[in-house]
Design an enzyme around this catalytic site. Structure first.
Site, PDB file in Angstrom:
ATOM      1  N   THR A  26      71.723  40.994  46.081  1.00 22.21           N
ATOM      2  CA  THR A  26      72.565  41.612  45.051  1.00 22.21           C
ATOM      3  C   THR A  26      71.757  42.091  43.856  1.00 22.21           C
ATOM      4  O   THR A  26      71.898  43.234  43.404  1.00 22.21           O
ATOM      5  CB  THR A  26      73.634  40.609  44.582  1.00 22.21           C
ATOM      6  OG1 THR A  26      74.425  40.205  45.705  1.00 22.21           O
ATOM      7  CG2 THR A  26      74.533  41.244  43.536  1.00 22.21           C
ATOM      8  N   LYS A 214      69.393  26.195  33.563  1.00 21.96           N
ATOM      9  CA  LYS A 214      69.379  27.149  32.456  1.00 21.96           C
ATOM     10  C   LYS A 214      69.293  26.445  31.111  1.00 21.96           C
ATOM     11  O   LYS A 214      68.609  26.913  30.196  1.00 21.96           O
ATOM     12  CB  LYS A 214      70.632  28.028  32.534  1.00 21.96           C
ATOM     13  CG  LYS A 214      70.671  28.912  33.776  1.00 21.96           C
ATOM     14  CD  LYS A 214      72.005  29.618  33.932  1.00 21.96           C
ATOM     15  CE  LYS A 214      72.052  30.468  35.185  1.00 21.96           C
ATOM     16  NZ  LYS A 214      73.390  31.077  35.395  1.00 21.96           N
ATOM     17  N   GLY A 311      76.397  38.908  38.018  1.00 19.34           N
ATOM     18  CA  GLY A 311      76.453  40.203  38.676  1.00 19.34           C
ATOM     19  C   GLY A 311      75.097  40.861  38.798  1.00 19.34           C
ATOM     20  O   GLY A 311      74.183  40.610  37.999  1.00 19.34           O
TER      21      GLY A 311
END
Length: 435
Positions: A26, A214, A311
């Site tokens: 992706t 993260k 995304g």
């Protein structure tokens, strides 16, 4: 570092900076699209590494790869080539760490979005890159297209950060913000999987491991603290139910997966967990796959970073931005880092939810268990309309230590009236919100 940066810039002036792409999923395919459509001068994609190359070459995204680029399933075709920059988008620790070490020692710059690798191995890889006069850049590893890392390094490096709080996992934020409107967890998780936000095995997201990596990266930059991710406390969002949002609303709160770290002396207090967030906090305003990070500095106060963190295309923006910086010889701010002890202990009010077979004396038993460890009840909420034989109700406490609540909940969970394991959520307070 400057020597190699000048070499890349010189190549750019003479011709092109040659780029290899590891991974054509992706994000990788989105990087190829951005490069093809933006036509950055002096940048050429020369290699694409991926498993099952034949299948990838037939995908719609393959049209964005130059016809002159070499597709390969052999990593040595990249590592032994004359490419200047390796963009790694494969993810994971093995064999990725070994590949990037070879790339670095052969004089190649590395751009990566691999949060697990940077969380666990970032310090050693950064040291190796410095020794070989190349750059390791990973601004896409946290919050995708939101420039949190460069913002903290370049824009806030002069401040003394005291605390970071954020929403850094778009999947969990999508699930919880959907549940806020009345949907149940299982239904929303299924929708997230169908939309590609969640994997078939969603544990990395919903159990907090993605956000934990993260948070460790952000702590290294903001708090100058090198943390072992395995020592950072995590709590799953899968135990949160629709009824919790109903009670949260009564408390003028909502629920979000929060990653927070605070430096106190030489110890970092860090936790990734679903928490009650006051509605007047910016963290409550984040919906869908949006990411948000609030930094609190001694001199600059609170700063909020917000945008679409999930995304392919938002993340590709960060990757390509890193590539352009490396190609032009830009050098990021390097801040001192020390190994720090980490604890999940926080002083905070807590939300306690019970499901019981209602009978006299339950509240006094719960109050007694809390009082025994020194915790005080702040409020009790019980919404009408539930059957007595399966009654959910909530107790909130005054601020107390995480370990104190855990001791009390262990004892309360043994009461005969408990039909489910009691659930505990921390509650953010005024000091945890940006004004």
């Amino acid at each position: 570092m400057a020597t190699k940066s000048k070499k890349v810039a010189a190549k750019k002036n003479d011709g092109v900076v040659k780029v290899a792409l590891l991974g054509f999923g992706t994000v990788g395919s989105s990087v190829a699209k951005v490069l093809a459509q933006s036509k950055f001068a002096g940048i050429e994609l020369t290699h694409v590494y991926n498993r099952s190359v034949a299948r990838k070459k037939e995908s719609a995204a393959a049209k964005f790869v130059p016809a002159t680029a070499k597709w390969t399933e052999n990593i040595d075709d990249v590592l032994k080539s004359n490419v200047d920059v390796v963009i790694e988008l494969m993810g994971g620790l093995n064999p990725t760490e070994g590949w990037l070490k070879k790339a670095i020692t052969s004089g190649k710059h590395v751009v990566t979005a691999n949060k697990q690798l940077i969380a666990y191995k970032g310090v050693s890889l950064q040291r190796l890159a410095a020794q070989n006069n190349v750059q390791l850049v990973y601004n896409a590893a946290v919050a995708g297209g939101v420039p949190v890392i460069p913002g903290m390094k370049q824009g806030l490096g002069g401040d003394r950060m005291q605390r970071i709080s954020g929403i850094v996992n778009g999947t969990c934020n999508y699930i919880l913000s959907r549940m806020e409107t009345g949907a149940d967890y299982a239904t929303v998780l299924k929708d997230a999987q169908q939309l590609g936000y969640a994997e078939a095995n969603p544990s990395a997201d919903v159990d907090g491991f993605d956000a934990r990596a993260k948070l460790c990266i952000l702590s290294r930059i903001a708090l100058h603290a090198d943390l072992n991710p395995d020592e950072v406390a995590t709590q799953t969002i899968s135990s949160v139910e629709a009824v919790d949002f109903m009670y949260a609303k009564e408390l003028n709160c909502t629920i979000r997966q929060i990653s927070r770290a605070q430096l106190e002396g030489t110890v970092v207090h860090a936790r990734v967990a679903p928490m009650l967030v006051p509605m007047d906090s910016p963290l409550a305003w984040s919906h869908g796959t949006q990411n948000m990070v609030v930094t609190s500095g001694l001199y600059g106060g609170d700063v909020v970073f917000s945008g679409h963190g999930a995304g392919g295309e938002p993340t590709a923006v960060a990757v390509v931005s890193d590539l352009l910086a490396v190609a032009q010889g830009a050098k990021s701010v390097e801040l001192p880092v020390r190994k720090r002890q980490v604890t999940g202990e926080f002083m905070a009010p807590h939300y306690l939810r019970f499901v019981v077979d209602d009978k006299p004396g339950i509240v006094s038993s719960i109050a007694g268990a809390l009082a025994k460890v020194g915790a005080n009840i702040d409020s009790l909420l019980q919404k009408p309309g539930y059957p007595k034989h399966k009654l959910p109700f909530v107790v909130t406490t005054e601020p107390c230590l995480t370990s104190t609540i855990e001791k009390a909940m262990h004892a309360i969970g043994k009461l005969d009236c408990m039909l489910e394991k009691p659930m505990t959520l921390q509650m953010l307070v005024a000091d945890d919100t940006a004004e």
